[in-house]
Design a protein around this motif. Structure first.
Motif, PDB file in Angstrom:
ATOM      1  N   ALA A   9      37.928-105.786 -62.167  1.00 11.62           N
ATOM      2  CA  ALA A   9      38.571-107.100 -62.269  1.00 11.62           C
ATOM      3  C   ALA A   9      40.078-106.956 -62.435  1.00 11.62           C
ATOM      4  O   ALA A   9      40.852-107.738 -61.876  1.00 11.62           O
ATOM      5  N   ALA A  10      40.489-105.963 -63.205  1.00 11.00           N
ATOM      6  CA  ALA A  10      41.927-105.736 -63.402  1.00 11.00           C
ATOM      7  C   ALA A  10      42.604-105.281 -62.111  1.00 11.00           C
ATOM      8  O   ALA A  10      43.703-105.730 -61.775  1.00 11.00           O
ATOM      9  N   SER A  12      41.525-105.859 -59.087  1.00 16.24           N
ATOM     10  CA  SER A  12      41.329-106.851 -58.040  1.00 16.24           C
ATOM     11  C   SER A  12      42.584-107.678 -57.760  1.00 16.24           C
ATOM     12  O   SER A  12      42.900-107.958 -56.604  1.00 16.24           O
ATOM     13  N   GLY A  13      43.276-108.070 -58.790  1.00 19.91           N
ATOM     14  CA  GLY A  13      44.515-108.841 -58.600  1.00 19.91           C
ATOM     15  C   GLY A  13      45.567-108.058 -57.850  1.00 19.91           C
ATOM     16  O   GLY A  13      46.269-108.596 -56.988  1.00 19.91           O
ATOM     17  N   ILE A  14      45.669-106.773 -58.148  1.00 21.66           N
ATOM     18  CA  ILE A  14      46.634-105.911 -57.464  1.00 21.66           C
ATOM     19  C   ILE A  14      46.260-105.768 -55.999  1.00 21.66           C
ATOM     20  O   ILE A  14      47.105-105.886 -55.110  1.00 21.66           O
ATOM     21  N   PHE A  16      44.411-107.794 -54.193  1.00 25.61           N
ATOM     22  CA  PHE A  16      44.604-109.081 -53.537  1.00 25.61           C
ATOM     23  C   PHE A  16      46.073-109.308 -53.193  1.00 25.61           C
ATOM     24  O   PHE A  16      46.401-109.751 -52.087  1.00 25.61           O
ATOM     25  N   ALA A  17      46.970-108.993 -54.128  1.00 24.73           N
ATOM     26  CA  ALA A  17      48.402-109.177 -53.890  1.00 24.73           C
ATOM     27  C   ALA A  17      48.899-108.286 -52.752  1.00 24.73           C
ATOM     28  O   ALA A  17      49.673-108.734 -51.902  1.00 24.73           O
ATOM     29  N   GLU A  20      47.642-109.690 -49.428  1.00 21.87           N
ATOM     30  CA  GLU A  20      48.432-110.872 -49.052  1.00 21.87           C
ATOM     31  C   GLU A  20      49.828-110.469 -48.564  1.00 21.87           C
ATOM     32  O   GLU A  20      50.359-111.080 -47.636  1.00 21.87           O
ATOM     33  N   ALA A  66      36.776-103.958 -56.832  1.00 22.84           N
ATOM     34  CA  ALA A  66      38.025-104.720 -56.728  1.00 22.84           C
ATOM     35  C   ALA A  66      38.308-105.098 -55.281  1.00 22.84           C
ATOM     36  O   ALA A  66      38.699-106.234 -54.991  1.00 22.84           O
ATOM     37  N   ALA A  70      38.490-108.867 -53.972  1.00 25.75           N
ATOM     38  CA  ALA A  70      39.738-109.398 -53.414  1.00 25.75           C
ATOM     39  C   ALA A  70      39.538-109.854 -51.975  1.00 25.75           C
ATOM     40  O   ALA A  70      39.997-110.923 -51.580  1.00 25.75           O
ATOM     41  N   PHE A  73      37.186-112.980 -51.914  1.00 24.08           N
ATOM     42  CA  PHE A  73      37.893-114.187 -52.311  1.00 24.08           C
ATOM     43  C   PHE A  73      38.762-114.678 -51.166  1.00 24.08           C
ATOM     44  O   PHE A  73      38.802-115.864 -50.870  1.00 24.08           O
TER      45      PHE A  73
END
Length: 89
Positions: A9-10, A12-14, A16-17, A20, A66, A70, A73
């Motif tokens: 989860a931690a 995943s944001g990285i 995803f960024a 993008e 992750a 990502a 989503f």
């Protein structure tokens, strides 16, 4: 198992960024974004050793979680936008 999900989860944001960011530069065709996201997730999991006491294989699993999170989503948001645009017409 719980530690893998927390690390995933931690990360995943990285992931995803970064996906993008790659998407906005249009340097890679869109069909290749999920495999690229998978590689980025695995690399992020591998290099997360300063933040986790998990072994290498568990960190790679977290990176896989992750990347799937990502990318999933990203793919879930896309159809919703398409449905809303078709309803507006």
């Amino acid at each position: 198992m719980e530690e893998i999900l927390i690390l995933g989860a931690a990360i995943s944001g990285i992931v995803f960024a970064i996906i993008e960011l790659i998407k906005s530069t249009e340097s890679i065709p869109k069909k290749w974004l999920p495999p690229v996201g998978l590689v980025i997730g695995l690399l992020a999991g591998y290099f997360s050793y300063p933040f986790s006491s998990l072994g290498i294989e568990m960190r790679l699993w977290a990176g896989l979680v992750a990347a799937l999170g990502a990318t999933g989503f990203f793919e879930l948001v896309k159809p919703v936008k398409t449905i809303k645009k078709s309803e507006d017409k």
